[in-house]
Scaffold this motif. Structure first.
Motif, PDB file in Angstrom:
ATOM      1  N   ALA A  80       0.456 -11.486   6.942  1.00  5.29           N
ATOM      2  CA  ALA A  80       1.590 -11.316   6.102  1.00  5.29           C
ATOM      3  C   ALA A  80       1.785  -9.568   6.255  1.00  5.29           C
ATOM      4  N   LEU A  81       2.691  -9.115   6.411  1.00  3.66           N
ATOM      5  CA  LEU A  81       3.119  -7.694   6.471  1.00  3.66           C
ATOM      6  C   LEU A  81       3.941  -7.381   4.993  1.00  3.66           C
ATOM      7  N   VAL A  82       3.582  -6.251   4.548  1.00  2.62           N
ATOM      8  CA  VAL A  82       4.292  -6.027   3.474  1.00  2.62           C
ATOM      9  C   VAL A  82       4.741  -4.457   3.333  1.00  2.62           C
ATOM     10  N   TRP A  83       6.147  -4.218   3.265  1.00  2.00           N
ATOM     11  CA  TRP A  83       6.679  -3.143   3.527  1.00  2.00           C
ATOM     12  C   TRP A  83       7.256  -2.297   2.132  1.00  2.00           C
ATOM     13  N   ALA A  84       6.885  -1.264   1.820  1.00  2.00           N
ATOM     14  CA  ALA A  84       7.499  -0.661   0.580  1.00  2.00           C
ATOM     15  C   ALA A  84       8.547   0.117   1.392  1.00  2.00           C
ATOM     16  N   PRO A  85       9.551   0.509   0.389  1.00  2.97           N
ATOM     17  CA  PRO A  85      10.582   1.397   0.943  1.00  2.97           C
ATOM     18  C   PRO A  85      10.235   2.649   1.632  1.00  2.97           C
ATOM     19  N   GLY A  86      10.961   2.827   2.943  1.00  4.93           N
ATOM     20  CA  GLY A  86      10.524   3.913   3.482  1.00  4.93           C
ATOM     21  C   GLY A  86       9.573   3.759   4.846  1.00  4.93           C
ATOM     22  N   GLN A  87       8.705   2.541   4.607  1.00  4.43           N
ATOM     23  CA  GLN A  87       7.512   2.266   5.634  1.00  4.43           C
ATOM     24  C   GLN A  87       8.202   1.629   6.828  1.00  4.43           C
ATOM     25  N   ALA A  88       7.585   1.811   7.921  1.00  5.23           N
ATOM     26  CA  ALA A  88       7.869   1.384   9.142  1.00  5.23           C
ATOM     27  C   ALA A  88       6.818   1.589  10.179  1.00  5.23           C
ATOM     28  N   ASN A 132       0.723  -1.204   0.061  1.00  2.81           N
ATOM     29  CA  ASN A 132      -0.065   0.130   0.165  1.00  2.81           C
ATOM     30  C   ASN A 132       0.850   1.530  -0.126  1.00  2.81           C
ATOM     31  N   PRO A 133       0.614   2.127  -1.069  1.00  2.00           N
ATOM     32  CA  PRO A 133       1.599   3.308  -1.051  1.00  2.00           C
ATOM     33  C   PRO A 133       1.558   4.210   0.169  1.00  2.00           C
ATOM     34  N   GLN A 134       0.593   4.111   0.919  1.00  2.00           N
ATOM     35  CA  GLN A 134       0.521   5.095   2.179  1.00  2.00           C
ATOM     36  C   GLN A 134       1.040   4.397   3.548  1.00  2.00           C
ATOM     37  N   SER A 135       1.088   3.166   3.628  1.00  2.00           N
ATOM     38  CA  SER A 135       1.582   2.586   4.917  1.00  2.00           C
ATOM     39  C   SER A 135       1.975   0.866   4.648  1.00  2.00           C
ATOM     40  N   TYR A 136       2.662   0.458   5.491  1.00  2.00           N
ATOM     41  CA  TYR A 136       2.940  -0.886   5.505  1.00  2.00           C
ATOM     42  C   TYR A 136       1.503  -1.550   5.447  1.00  2.00           C
ATOM     43  N   CYS A 137       1.336  -2.880   4.921  1.00  2.00           N
ATOM     44  CA  CYS A 137       0.085  -3.430   4.724  1.00  2.00           C
ATOM     45  C   CYS A 137       0.018  -4.757   5.362  1.00  2.00           C
ATOM     46  N   ARG A 138      -1.125  -4.900   6.326  1.00  2.00           N
ATOM     47  CA  ARG A 138      -0.991  -6.345   6.998  1.00  2.00           C
ATOM     48  C   ARG A 138      -2.256  -7.143   6.386  1.00  2.00           C
ATOM     49  N   HIS A 139      -1.897  -8.354   5.620  1.00  2.00           N
ATOM     50  CA  HIS A 139      -2.817  -9.134   5.271  1.00  2.00           C
ATOM     51  C   HIS A 139      -3.167 -10.521   6.185  1.00  2.00           C
ATOM     52  N   LEU A 140      -4.508 -10.205   6.715  1.00  2.00           N
ATOM     53  CA  LEU A 140      -4.816 -11.429   7.766  1.00  2.00           C
ATOM     54  C   LEU A 140      -4.929 -12.848   6.713  1.00  2.00           C
ATOM     55  N   LEU A 141      -3.998 -13.655   7.328  1.00  2.00           N
ATOM     56  CA  LEU A 141      -4.104 -15.041   6.470  1.00  2.00           C
ATOM     57  C   LEU A 141      -4.800 -16.147   7.030  1.00  2.00           C
ATOM     58  N   ALA A 142      -4.825 -16.082   8.544  1.00  2.00           N
ATOM     59  CA  ALA A 142      -5.774 -17.032   9.181  1.00  2.00           C
ATOM     60  C   ALA A 142      -5.993 -16.790  10.832  1.00  2.00           C
ATOM     61  N   ALA A 143      -7.027 -16.945  11.354  1.00  2.00           N
ATOM     62  CA  ALA A 143      -7.220 -16.896  12.594  1.00  2.00           C
ATOM     63  C   ALA A 143      -7.481 -18.117  13.410  1.00  2.00           C
ATOM     64  N   ASP A 144      -7.377 -18.320  14.821  1.00  2.00           N
ATOM     65  CA  ASP A 144      -7.528 -19.518  15.451  1.00  2.00           C
ATOM     66  C   ASP A 144      -9.106 -19.330  15.718  1.00  2.00           C
ATOM     67  N   PRO A 145     -10.028 -20.532  15.451  1.00  2.00           N
ATOM     68  CA  PRO A 145     -11.419 -20.313  15.820  1.00  2.00           C
ATOM     69  C   PRO A 145     -11.593 -20.226  17.491  1.00  2.00           C
ATOM     70  N   LEU A 146     -10.448 -20.362  18.228  1.00  2.00           N
ATOM     71  CA  LEU A 146     -10.635 -20.317  19.665  1.00  2.00           C
ATOM     72  C   LEU A 146     -10.133 -18.896  20.163  1.00  2.00           C
ATOM     73  N   ASP A 147      -9.775 -18.155  19.166  1.00  2.00           N
ATOM     74  CA  ASP A 147      -9.138 -16.630  19.139  1.00  2.00           C
ATOM     75  C   ASP A 147      -7.938 -16.621  19.969  1.00  2.00           C
ATOM     76  N   ARG A 148      -6.853 -17.677  19.739  1.00  2.00           N
ATOM     77  CA  ARG A 148      -5.646 -17.778  20.717  1.00  2.00           C
ATOM     78  C   ARG A 148      -4.659 -16.967  19.717  1.00  2.00           C
ATOM     79  N   TYR A 149      -4.821 -16.748  18.355  1.00  2.00           N
ATOM     80  CA  TYR A 149      -3.623 -16.233  17.497  1.00  2.00           C
ATOM     81  C   TYR A 149      -4.204 -16.034  16.276  1.00  2.00           C
ATOM     82  N   ALA A 150      -3.694 -14.917  15.619  1.00  2.00           N
ATOM     83  CA  ALA A 150      -4.061 -14.616  14.036  1.00  2.00           C
ATOM     84  C   ALA A 150      -2.633 -14.567  13.261  1.00  2.00           C
ATOM     85  N   ILE A 151      -2.877 -14.991  12.315  1.00  2.00           N
ATOM     86  CA  ILE A 151      -1.553 -14.958  11.189  1.00  2.00           C
ATOM     87  C   ILE A 151      -1.578 -13.919  10.203  1.00  2.00           C
TER      88      ILE A 151
END
Length: 199
Positions: free
Chosen positions: A99-107, A78-97
Motif C-alpha cells: 500500500a502506498l500512502v501519499w500526502a499532498p505534494g508527494q510524488a 510520512n511527512p518526508q516522502s510517500y510511504c510504502r507499506h509491504l502487505l504480503a510477499a509471495d514465498p516463491l518471490d514472484r510478487y510483492a503487494i
C-alpha cells in the motif's frame, strides 16, 4: 534525492487472524488477492501471457472494493516522502503487494519499470504524468497528465514503454492511498522496481 519510507510486516504473509473482526477481513482480503495472483501465474504458464495483465488488473479491482483491506497503520503517511507499506510477499518471490500512502505534494520520481507492476487507487485522486523515452536525447519526454480517481487500475510490463510519475497534487485536501503489486521479492520493492530516468 527522492526519499521513500518503507514499513515491513514481521512475516511474508499476513499472520493468521481471529475468526471475526477487522483483522480477519484484512487477512481474508489479502489472502484472496494472493490466490488470484497465484492463479494468474498458473494461467500464464498454460496460455498466452496477454491474459496475465488482465488478471492482475481484475484482482486489484476486486481487492480495493473490500473496505477492510488495510489496517489503520497501513494507511499512515510520512511527512518526508510517500510511504510504502509491504502487505504480503509471495514465498516463491514472484510478487510483492504494498500500500502506498501519499500526502499532498508527494510524488514518485519519473521512472520506467524493471519488472511488471500494477496499481489501483483506493482513496483520493492521484495525478499521473506519462512520458515517452527519447533514445537520442537519453531522457524521458512528458506527453500528458491525467487524474487517477478512486477505482482507477493500471498494469504495465517491464521496460521504458510505460514511463510515468505518480503523485498527489499539493493542493489536495487529504492523503491518497493506492494498492500496488510488483513482480519482485518483498525485500526488493525499494531497489528492483523503478528504473529512475532523467526528464
Amino acid at each position: 534525492m527522492q526519499l521513500e519510507h518503507v514499513s515491513r510486516p514481521a512475516r511474508p504473509f499476513p499472520p493468521a487472524a481471529p475468526a471475526s473482526g477487522p483483522a480477519s477481513r484484512q487477512s481474508a482480503a489479502l489472502e484472496q488477492l494472493c490466490r488470484e495472483l497465484d492463479a494468474a501465474f498458473s494461467a500464464a504458464e498454460r496460455g498466452p501471457r496477454a491474459s496475465f495483465g488482465q488478471r492482475v488488473r481484475l484482482a486489484l479491482q476486486r481487492a480495493i472494493a473490500d473496505p477492510g483491506l488495510l489496517r489503520p497503520d497501513q494507511r499512515a503517511s510520512n511527512p518526508q516522502s510517500y510511504c510504502r507499506h509491504l502487505l504480503a510477499a509471495d514465498p516463491l518471490d514472484r510478487y510483492a503487494i504494498a500500500a502506498l500512502v501519499w500526502a499532498p505534494g508527494q510524488a514518485s520520481p519519473v521512472h520506467g519499470h524493471r519488472t511488471w507492476c500494477g496499481y489501483a487507487v483506493m482513496e483520493g485522486t492521484l495525478e499521473e504524468t506519462l512520458y515517452r523515452w527519447d533514445a537520442l536525447e537519453h531522457c524521458a519526454i512528458k506527453t500528458r497528465r491525467h487524474p487517477r480517481p478512486p477505482g482507477a487500475v493500471s498494469y504495465v510490463d517491464a521496460g521504458r514503454g510505460a514511463i510515468h510519475q505518480l503523485g498527489l497534487p499539493a493542493d489536495a485536501a487529504a492523503r491518497a492511498v493506492s494498492l500496488h503489486v510488483y513482480g519482485v521479492a518483498g525485500e526488493q520493492i525499494s531497489t528492483h522496481v523503478n528504473d529512475l530516468l532523467a526528464a
